[in-house]
Scaffold this motif. Structure first.
Motif, short mmCIF file in Angstrom:
data_model
loop_
_atom_site.label_atom_id
_atom_site.label_comp_id
_atom_site.label_asym_id
_atom_site.label_seq_id
_atom_site.Cartn_x
_atom_site.Cartn_y
_atom_site.Cartn_z
N VAL A 192 0.86 -1.18 0.00
CA VAL A 192 0.00 0.00 0.00
C VAL A 192 0.90 1.23 0.00
CG1 VAL A 192 -1.69 1.33 1.31
CG2 VAL A 192 -1.87 -1.16 1.19
N PRO A 193 0.73 2.15 -0.95
CA PRO A 193 1.58 3.35 -0.99
C PRO A 193 1.57 4.10 0.34
CG PRO A 193 0.29 3.16 -3.00
CD PRO A 193 -0.23 2.10 -2.07
N GLU A 194 2.72 4.55 0.76
CA GLU A 194 2.83 5.25 2.04
C GLU A 194 2.06 6.57 2.03
OE1 GLU A 194 6.89 5.74 3.09
OE2 GLU A 194 7.34 3.60 3.09
N HIS A 195 1.56 6.93 3.19
CA HIS A 195 0.82 8.18 3.32
C HIS A 195 0.91 8.66 4.76
CE1 HIS A 195 -1.90 4.92 4.38
NE2 HIS A 195 -2.57 5.78 5.13
N SER A 196 0.64 9.92 4.97
CA SER A 196 0.68 10.49 6.31
C SER A 196 -0.35 11.62 6.40
CB SER A 196 2.08 11.03 6.62
OG SER A 196 2.45 12.04 5.68
N LYS A 197 -0.64 12.02 7.62
CA LYS A 197 -1.60 13.09 7.85
C LYS A 197 -0.89 14.44 7.74
CE LYS A 197 -6.00 13.28 9.56
NZ LYS A 197 -7.11 12.40 9.21
N SER A 198 -1.42 15.34 6.94
CA SER A 198 -0.81 16.66 6.81
C SER A 198 -1.36 17.61 7.86
CB SER A 198 -1.09 17.23 5.41
OG SER A 198 -2.45 17.59 5.29
N SER A 199 -0.76 18.79 7.98
CA SER A 199 -1.21 19.79 8.97
C SER A 199 -2.61 20.28 8.68
CB SER A 199 -0.24 20.97 8.99
OG SER A 199 -0.14 21.55 7.69
N SER A 200 -3.04 20.17 7.42
CA SER A 200 -4.38 20.62 7.04
C SER A 200 -5.45 19.57 7.35
CB SER A 200 -4.42 20.95 5.55
OG SER A 200 -4.21 19.77 4.77
N GLY A 201 -5.00 18.37 7.72
CA GLY A 201 -5.94 17.29 7.98
C GLY A 201 -6.12 16.36 6.79
N ASP A 202 -5.63 16.77 5.62
CA ASP A 202 -5.68 15.90 4.45
C ASP A 202 -4.59 14.84 4.55
OD1 ASP A 202 -7.76 17.32 3.22
OD2 ASP A 202 -6.35 18.77 2.35
N LEU A 203 -4.68 13.84 3.69
CA LEU A 203 -3.66 12.80 3.62
C LEU A 203 -2.60 13.19 2.59
CD1 LEU A 203 -6.04 9.73 3.70
CD2 LEU A 203 -4.55 10.49 5.53
N GLN A 204 -1.36 12.98 2.90
CA GLN A 204 -0.26 13.33 2.01
C GLN A 204 0.37 12.04 1.47
OE1 GLN A 204 2.96 15.71 3.66
NE2 GLN A 204 3.11 16.78 1.71
N LEU A 205 0.50 11.97 0.13
CA LEU A 205 1.07 10.81 -0.53
C LEU A 205 2.21 11.24 -1.43
CD1 LEU A 205 -2.34 10.51 -0.68
CD2 LEU A 205 -1.66 8.23 -1.37
N ALA A 206 3.14 10.32 -1.67
CA ALA A 206 4.20 10.59 -2.66
C ALA A 206 3.57 10.65 -4.04
CB ALA A 206 5.25 9.48 -2.61
N TYR A 207 4.16 11.48 -4.89
CA TYR A 207 3.63 11.60 -6.25
C TYR A 207 4.77 11.53 -7.27
CZ TYR A 207 1.35 13.37 -10.42
OH TYR A 207 0.87 13.50 -11.70
N SER A 208 4.65 10.65 -8.22
CA SER A 208 5.52 10.58 -9.40
C SER A 208 7.00 10.69 -9.06
CB SER A 208 5.14 11.67 -10.40
OG SER A 208 5.88 11.54 -11.60
N GLY A 209 7.53 9.67 -8.42
CA GLY A 209 8.96 9.68 -8.13
C GLY A 209 9.33 10.66 -7.03
N ASP A 210 8.42 10.84 -6.09
CA ASP A 210 8.68 11.71 -4.94
C ASP A 210 8.88 13.17 -5.33
OD1 ASP A 210 8.44 9.71 -3.03
OD2 ASP A 210 10.53 9.09 -3.27
N CYS A 211 7.96 13.71 -6.11
CA CYS A 211 7.97 15.15 -6.40
C CYS A 211 7.85 15.90 -5.07
CB CYS A 211 6.80 15.54 -7.31
SG CYS A 211 6.96 14.98 -9.01
N GLU A 212 8.54 17.01 -4.98
CA GLU A 212 8.59 17.76 -3.73
C GLU A 212 7.19 18.12 -3.24
OE1 GLU A 212 10.68 21.79 -1.85
OE2 GLU A 212 11.01 21.24 -3.95
N GLY A 213 6.91 17.78 -1.99
CA GLY A 213 5.61 18.09 -1.40
C GLY A 213 4.56 17.02 -1.63
N GLY A 214 4.81 16.13 -2.59
CA GLY A 214 3.85 15.07 -2.89
C GLY A 214 2.52 15.60 -3.34
N ILE A 215 1.45 14.92 -2.96
CA ILE A 215 0.10 15.35 -3.33
C ILE A 215 -0.84 15.08 -2.16
CG2 ILE A 215 -0.55 13.12 -4.37
CD1 ILE A 215 -1.99 14.82 -6.56
N LEU A 216 -1.80 15.95 -1.97
CA LEU A 216 -2.76 15.82 -0.89
C LEU A 216 -4.06 15.18 -1.39
CD1 LEU A 216 -2.35 19.35 0.75
CD2 LEU A 216 -1.33 17.19 1.52
N ALA A 217 -4.70 14.41 -0.52
CA ALA A 217 -5.97 13.79 -0.87
C ALA A 217 -6.93 13.92 0.31
CB ALA A 217 -5.77 12.32 -1.22
N LYS A 218 -8.18 14.25 0.01
CA LYS A 218 -9.19 14.35 1.06
C LYS A 218 -9.51 12.96 1.62
CE LYS A 218 -11.42 18.44 -0.93
NZ LYS A 218 -12.67 18.96 -1.56
#
Length: 317
Positions: free
Chosen positions: A60-86
């Motif tokens: 399962v792709p790694e993810h973590s909770k961001s300060s905004s409450g959204d989930l943060q995931l790596a995006y396309s070879g670890d682009c800086e900041g990744g991508i947020l998902a509700k």
């Protein structure tokens, strides 16, 4: 046609690197009791526990909770900041077939943006389905590549009609020995094509060492041009960019002949189709042997020659 945009364009459009829903998936059977009731076609339903989407070959792709409450995931070879998902969910699919993803997306109610993590593990739709949506020709040559290649066409080739050839050599002389011709045969075929199509110059894209260049210049009845500094070629910061420039130059030629089973040849044939070049100007490949008037042409498979692409007009707008 499906609109295709770059990631930075997407971020600008939505205001950030974020999506409404991120999805991981399982293609192996899961217990029915774990699945939600909103299945459709080859989409078998959602599983509440993300870890149920883990398998022997895929985590399962790694993810973590961001300060905004959204989930943060790596995006396309670890682009800086990744991508947020509700939201981040596990989907069960009936195998790695593209229909499963279509059925999944069609079942969504309110989500406007969806990221499917690890899609490259799944099978792509067949070429006809991709072309109906205009997806296979959605990858563009960059402005840098096209500008350099077009400048070469103007300078080294004088913006005059030309034949283009892709001559794959190096390891092909060993691993494709039964289909890869000698330099003498290549020259004989080029001479026949130059005469038949009333052309006086040929652009040659090749991975061969200097000796092939000298051989062809000696044997071919016309100007033989390579993408090299002596001919005014641009110098790139990556060898892949030169290959891309050579593909573009060959794609714009009046006539093209390639190498059997070569990926570069395939890319050129595909691009020529998207640019609207006629199949008969793109389908020939070098045979192992050639005797004018007696050797039957070696032709590429028909699927290499799609019709005019949905997006290619943008090149010349």
């Amino acid at each position: 046609k499906v609109r295709v945009i770059e990631f930075d364009e997407y971020k600008k459009a939505v205001g950030d690197a974020k999506v409404d829903l991120a999805i991981t998936y399982a293609t192996d059977p899961l217990e029915n009791g774990l699945l939600s009731k909103d299945a459709s076609g080859k989409f078998l339903g959602w599983v509440e526990d993300l870890e149920q989407c883990a398998s022997k070959y895929r985590k399962v792709p790694e993810h973590s909770k961001s300060s905004s409450g959204d989930l943060q995931l790596a995006y396309s070879g670890d682009c800086e900041g990744g991508i947020l998902a509700k939201r981040y969910r596990c989907a069960s699919l009936d195998g790695p077939w593209p229909e499963g993803v279509v059925d999944l997306v069609a079942s969504l109610k309110s989500e406007q943006s969806v990221l499917v993590k690890g899609y490259d593990y799944l099978l792509a739709p067949d070429n006809d389905a991709l072309d109906i949506l205009g997806l296979r020709d959605s990858m563009f040559f960059s402005q840098e590549i096209r500008s350099s290649a077009d400048s070469f066409i103007t300078g080294a080739l004088g913006s005059q009609p030309y034949l283009a050839a892709h001559c794959r050599r190096t390891d092909f002389l060993r691993v494709r020995e039964k289909t890869t011709p000698s330099a003498e045969v290549v020259a004989q075929k080029l001479n026949a094509l130059l005469e038949k199509h009333k052309l006086t110059q040929v652009f040659v894209a090749t991975d061969a060492p200097q000796d092939l260049q000298e051989d062809l210049r000696r044997r071919v009845n016309g100007a033989v041009v390579f993408f090299e500094e002596a001919s005014g070629a641009a110098s790139f910061d990556h060898p892949g960019k030169q290959v891309a420039a050579e593909i573009w130059i060959a794609s714009r030629a009046d006539f093209f002949i390639g190498t059997i089973e070569s990926r570069v040849t395939m890319a050129i044939q595909l691009e020529r189709g998207f640019l609207g070049k006629k199949k008969k100007t793109s389908e020939q490949e070098f045979c192992k042997e050639f005797e004018e008037g007696k050797t039957k042409d070696c032709l590429a498979p028909k699927y290499r020659h799609p019709g005019l692409g949905a997006h290619r007009a943008a090149y010349f707008a």
